[in-house]
Design a protein around this motif. Structure first.
Motif, PDB file in Angstrom:
ATOM      1  N   LEU A  71     -18.249 -24.239 -18.679  1.00 22.44           N
ATOM      2  CA  LEU A  71     -18.832 -23.846 -17.401  1.00 22.44           C
ATOM      3  C   LEU A  71     -19.220 -22.375 -17.390  1.00 22.44           C
ATOM      4  O   LEU A  71     -20.059 -21.951 -16.603  1.00 22.44           O
ATOM      5  CB  LEU A  71     -17.859 -24.137 -16.253  1.00 22.44           C
ATOM      6  N   ALA A  72     -18.604 -21.591 -18.245  1.00 22.76           N
ATOM      7  CA  ALA A  72     -19.090 -20.233 -18.458  1.00 22.76           C
ATOM      8  C   ALA A  72     -20.388 -20.316 -19.253  1.00 22.76           C
ATOM      9  O   ALA A  72     -20.563 -21.202 -20.091  1.00 22.76           O
ATOM     10  CB  ALA A  72     -18.061 -19.402 -19.208  1.00 22.76           C
ATOM     11  N   ALA A  73     -21.308 -19.410 -18.972  1.00 25.35           N
ATOM     12  CA  ALA A  73     -22.547 -19.353 -19.751  1.00 25.35           C
ATOM     13  C   ALA A  73     -22.386 -18.427 -20.945  1.00 25.35           C
ATOM     14  O   ALA A  73     -22.929 -18.670 -22.023  1.00 25.35           O
ATOM     15  CB  ALA A  73     -23.706 -18.879 -18.874  1.00 25.35           C
ATOM     16  N   LEU A 130     -21.310 -17.460 -15.116  1.00 22.67           N
ATOM     17  CA  LEU A 130     -21.229 -18.917 -15.051  1.00 22.67           C
ATOM     18  C   LEU A 130     -22.608 -19.560 -15.171  1.00 22.67           C
ATOM     19  O   LEU A 130     -23.634 -18.926 -14.910  1.00 22.67           O
ATOM     20  CB  LEU A 130     -20.578 -19.337 -13.724  1.00 22.67           C
ATOM     21  N   ARG A 131     -22.605 -20.828 -15.552  1.00 22.11           N
ATOM     22  CA  ARG A 131     -23.858 -21.579 -15.630  1.00 22.11           C
ATOM     23  C   ARG A 131     -24.429 -21.786 -14.225  1.00 22.11           C
ATOM     24  O   ARG A 131     -23.714 -22.158 -13.306  1.00 22.11           O
ATOM     25  CB  ARG A 131     -23.629 -22.935 -16.283  1.00 22.11           C
ATOM     26  N   GLY A 132     -25.717 -21.582 -14.095  1.00 25.58           N
ATOM     27  CA  GLY A 132     -26.384 -21.847 -12.826  1.00 25.58           C
ATOM     28  C   GLY A 132     -26.871 -23.284 -12.761  1.00 25.58           C
ATOM     29  O   GLY A 132     -27.119 -23.932 -13.776  1.00 25.58           O
ATOM     30  N   PRO A 190     -25.055 -38.925 -14.013  1.00 26.94           N
ATOM     31  CA  PRO A 190     -26.517 -38.801 -14.135  1.00 26.94           C
ATOM     32  C   PRO A 190     -27.015 -37.381 -13.944  1.00 26.94           C
ATOM     33  O   PRO A 190     -28.153 -37.073 -14.331  1.00 26.94           O
ATOM     34  CB  PRO A 190     -27.033 -39.726 -13.026  1.00 26.94           C
ATOM     35  N   ASN A 191     -26.210 -36.515 -13.368  1.00 27.56           N
ATOM     36  CA  ASN A 191     -26.631 -35.139 -13.114  1.00 27.56           C
ATOM     37  C   ASN A 191     -25.871 -34.137 -13.981  1.00 27.56           C
ATOM     38  O   ASN A 191     -25.733 -32.971 -13.603  1.00 27.56           O
ATOM     39  CB  ASN A 191     -26.424 -34.797 -11.630  1.00 27.56           C
ATOM     40  N   TYR A 192     -25.395 -34.584 -15.142  1.00 24.85           N
ATOM     41  CA  TYR A 192     -24.640 -33.682 -15.996  1.00 24.85           C
ATOM     42  C   TYR A 192     -25.520 -32.528 -16.458  1.00 24.85           C
ATOM     43  O   TYR A 192     -26.688 -32.718 -16.803  1.00 24.85           O
ATOM     44  CB  TYR A 192     -24.083 -34.440 -17.204  1.00 24.85           C
ATOM     45  N   TRP A 193     -24.935 -31.343 -16.486  1.00 21.59           N
ATOM     46  CA  TRP A 193     -25.728 -30.136 -16.752  1.00 21.59           C
ATOM     47  C   TRP A 193     -26.198 -30.010 -18.195  1.00 21.59           C
ATOM     48  O   TRP A 193     -27.109 -29.244 -18.474  1.00 21.59           O
ATOM     49  CB  TRP A 193     -24.932 -28.888 -16.353  1.00 21.59           C
ATOM     50  N   ASN A 194     -25.598 -30.740 -19.120  1.00 21.94           N
ATOM     51  CA  ASN A 194     -26.084 -30.758 -20.502  1.00 21.94           C
ATOM     52  C   ASN A 194     -26.913 -32.020 -20.699  1.00 21.94           C
ATOM     53  O   ASN A 194     -26.368 -33.113 -20.832  1.00 21.94           O
ATOM     54  CB  ASN A 194     -24.916 -30.743 -21.488  1.00 21.94           C
ATOM     55  N   PRO A 195     -28.245 -31.918 -20.738  1.00 25.50           N
ATOM     56  CA  PRO A 195     -29.084 -33.122 -20.785  1.00 25.50           C
ATOM     57  C   PRO A 195     -28.944 -33.929 -22.064  1.00 25.50           C
ATOM     58  O   PRO A 195     -29.364 -35.089 -22.115  1.00 25.50           O
ATOM     59  CB  PRO A 195     -30.503 -32.554 -20.652  1.00 25.50           C
ATOM     60  N   ALA A 196     -28.337 -33.357 -23.114  1.00 28.38           N
ATOM     61  CA  ALA A 196     -28.178 -34.089 -24.374  1.00 28.38           C
ATOM     62  C   ALA A 196     -26.993 -35.043 -24.341  1.00 28.38           C
ATOM     63  O   ALA A 196     -26.865 -35.900 -25.214  1.00 28.38           O
ATOM     64  CB  ALA A 196     -28.014 -33.109 -25.532  1.00 28.38           C
ATOM     65  N   LEU A 197     -26.131 -34.919 -23.354  1.00 24.79           N
ATOM     66  CA  LEU A 197     -24.915 -35.723 -23.286  1.00 24.79           C
ATOM     67  C   LEU A 197     -24.830 -36.429 -21.940  1.00 24.79           C
ATOM     68  O   LEU A 197     -25.414 -35.980 -20.953  1.00 24.79           O
ATOM     69  CB  LEU A 197     -23.688 -34.824 -23.477  1.00 24.79           C
ATOM     70  N   PRO A 198     -24.053 -37.525 -21.867  1.00 26.92           N
ATOM     71  CA  PRO A 198     -23.374 -38.225 -22.973  1.00 26.92           C
ATOM     72  C   PRO A 198     -24.304 -39.206 -23.672  1.00 26.92           C
ATOM     73  O   PRO A 198     -25.425 -39.446 -23.225  1.00 26.92           O
ATOM     74  CB  PRO A 198     -22.238 -38.945 -22.251  1.00 26.92           C
ATOM     75  N   PHE A 199     -23.820 -39.805 -24.741  1.00 25.04           N
ATOM     76  CA  PHE A 199     -24.637 -40.710 -25.537  1.00 25.04           C
ATOM     77  C   PHE A 199     -24.597 -42.160 -25.051  1.00 25.04           C
ATOM     78  O   PHE A 199     -25.585 -42.859 -25.133  1.00 25.04           O
ATOM     79  CB  PHE A 199     -24.169 -40.687 -27.007  1.00 25.04           C
ATOM     80  N   VAL A 200     -23.442 -42.592 -24.584  1.00 30.14           N
ATOM     81  CA  VAL A 200     -23.239 -44.023 -24.342  1.00 30.14           C
ATOM     82  C   VAL A 200     -23.470 -44.379 -22.882  1.00 30.14           C
ATOM     83  O   VAL A 200     -23.420 -43.534 -21.986  1.00 30.14           O
ATOM     84  CB  VAL A 200     -21.834 -44.472 -24.778  1.00 30.14           C
ATOM     85  N   ASP A 201     -23.712 -45.682 -22.646  1.00 30.61           N
ATOM     86  CA  ASP A 201     -23.933 -46.187 -21.292  1.00 30.61           C
ATOM     87  C   ASP A 201     -22.628 -46.454 -20.551  1.00 30.61           C
ATOM     88  O   ASP A 201     -22.598 -46.462 -19.321  1.00 30.61           O
ATOM     89  CB  ASP A 201     -24.736 -47.497 -21.334  1.00 30.61           C
ATOM     90  N   ASN A 243     -12.630 -35.878 -19.486  1.00 27.32           N
ATOM     91  CA  ASN A 243     -14.057 -36.179 -19.569  1.00 27.32           C
ATOM     92  C   ASN A 243     -14.746 -36.132 -18.204  1.00 27.32           C
ATOM     93  O   ASN A 243     -15.965 -36.210 -18.124  1.00 27.32           O
ATOM     94  CB  ASN A 243     -14.283 -37.555 -20.194  1.00 27.32           C
ATOM     95  N   PHE A 244     -13.973 -36.035 -17.135  1.00 31.82           N
ATOM     96  CA  PHE A 244     -14.553 -35.939 -15.792  1.00 31.82           C
ATOM     97  C   PHE A 244     -14.731 -34.493 -15.354  1.00 31.82           C
ATOM     98  O   PHE A 244     -15.346 -34.234 -14.324  1.00 31.82           O
ATOM     99  CB  PHE A 244     -13.654 -36.650 -14.769  1.00 31.82           C
ATOM    100  N   TYR A 245     -14.189 -33.544 -16.147  1.00 27.60           N
ATOM    101  CA  TYR A 245     -14.169 -32.139 -15.733  1.00 27.60           C
ATOM    102  C   TYR A 245     -14.632 -31.245 -16.868  1.00 27.60           C
ATOM    103  O   TYR A 245     -14.938 -31.700 -17.967  1.00 27.60           O
ATOM    104  CB  TYR A 245     -12.753 -31.745 -15.290  1.00 27.60           C
ATOM    105  N   ASN A 246     -14.658 -29.951 -16.582  1.00 22.60           N
ATOM    106  CA  ASN A 246     -14.958 -28.934 -17.584  1.00 22.60           C
ATOM    107  C   ASN A 246     -13.992 -27.772 -17.443  1.00 22.60           C
ATOM    108  O   ASN A 246     -13.427 -27.550 -16.380  1.00 22.60           O
ATOM    109  CB  ASN A 246     -16.388 -28.396 -17.431  1.00 22.60           C
TER     110      ASN A 246
END
Length: 330
Positions: A73-75, A90-92, A211-222, A52-55
């Protein structure tokens, strides 16, 4: 046989299935989180949640029950007409949790360590796994090309890897260089949805969102609190007594007890990629003879094995033999 060129896959991000999903809260669970070290390429068990710390570059698609792959991490990705070269744009804009930008140099450093491991580390199993891979190139900061020795139908599975164990996670080049390529002693920065907040080895692991995760929809929990609970019956008991909120691996007895209380608990028996099997030392006689190994497999009564194991832990179902195209089928 030539492989027709596959279409480039459209970039996709995981999204919640609900229209207005709930965010926030703390999730408590129990796993064996006493990992011996932090370098997953050197086969540290991933039950501690380190994936969960990596991709990865790719990963199994949870939305269709792991029947396909989607970019991580691939687009996108595409396969050459001869089936011997995968190209991964790759994702920019992705950053490591320490703020440094993610680039193709990180992927190149990760896979070069797998292909050409230095003497001070032991990633032999990874090197063997990626035997079909001839070389990796980084034409620019956001492109990776993987050249194969021959067309390999299962290669994308190696790059995607199992979502639980994720052995092909991408590590930062600057962390590999700073640690002489050996990450066993350091939980290094990642690009994943969670960061480690508190780690008490063999007792508790607390995560917080990146806080800077590239998928803004995740994660859900605090927050996620993982308690170290090695025993399957104890994990089920922890849920029944309210110590944790859920577990994947309670034993059959605690599962049945939860099923008897549908007003308090929900149980499931989802399909998964787990398995039970034999590991053989093929360098020793007579196991170095493929005929002996085949005879052993034919002699094993898998149905009896399933009957013995099911009451002890979780239901075991009889599967099939390894696909003949796999290098592990022998």
């Amino acid at each position: 046989v030539t492989v027709k060129e596959l279409p480039v896959h459209v970039t996709g991000l995981q999204r919640p299935p609900e229209k207005d999903p709930k965010y926030g809260g703390i999730v408590r669970t129990g796993w064996p989180i006493g990992v011996p070290h932090f370098d997953m390429h050197q086969r540290a068990p991933a039950y501690g949640g380190m994936t969960n710390f990596y991709n990865n570059l790719m990963y199994f698609n949870a939305e269709d029950g792991y029947r396909s792959f989607i970019p991580d991490l691939a687009a996108t990705w595409s396969l050459s007409a001869d089936g011997k070269a995968y190209t991964f744009p790759l994702r920019g804009g992705v950053k490591w949790q320490d703020g440094k930008p993610f680039t193709s140099a990180d992927v190149l450093a990760t896979y070069n360590r797998i292909l050409y491991p230095p003497d001070n580390i032991s990633v032999g199993q990874m090197t063997s796994m990626f035997e079909p891979l001839e070389s990796v190139e980084a034409p620019d900061d956001l492109t990776i090309v993987m050249n194969l020795k021959r067309p390999t139908p299962w290669f994308i599975e190696l790059v995607g890897a199992d979502p639980n164990f994720g052995p092909a996670v991408i590590y930062p080049k600057h962390a590999l260089d700073a640690n002489n390529q050996d990450l066993r002693g350091e939980l290094t920065t990642g690009t994943g949805p969670f960061m480690s907040k508190e780690h008490q080895p063999g007792e508790l692991w607390v995560w917080e969102p990146n806080p800077n995760y590239w998928n803004p929809a995740l994660p859900f929990v605090d927050q996620v609190k993982q308690f170290h609970i090695p025993s399957w019956p104890d994990r089920g008991a922890a849920v029944l007594t309210g110590v944790t909120d859920f577990t994947w691996n309670g034993n059959l007895e605690t599962w049945n007890e939860a099923a008897r209380q549908p007003n308090k608990f929900r149980v499931g028996n989802p399909p998964n990629l787990g398995f039970g099997g034999f590991v053989l030392q093929q360098s020793r006689k007579p196991l170095d003879d493929v005929r002996v190994r085949r005879a052993m497999f034919l002699a094993v009564d898998k149905y009896t094995w399933s009957d013995i194991m099911t009451p002890l832990v979780i239901p075991f179902y009889v599967g099939r033999w390894q696909f003949s195209v796999s290098p592990y089928a022998q």
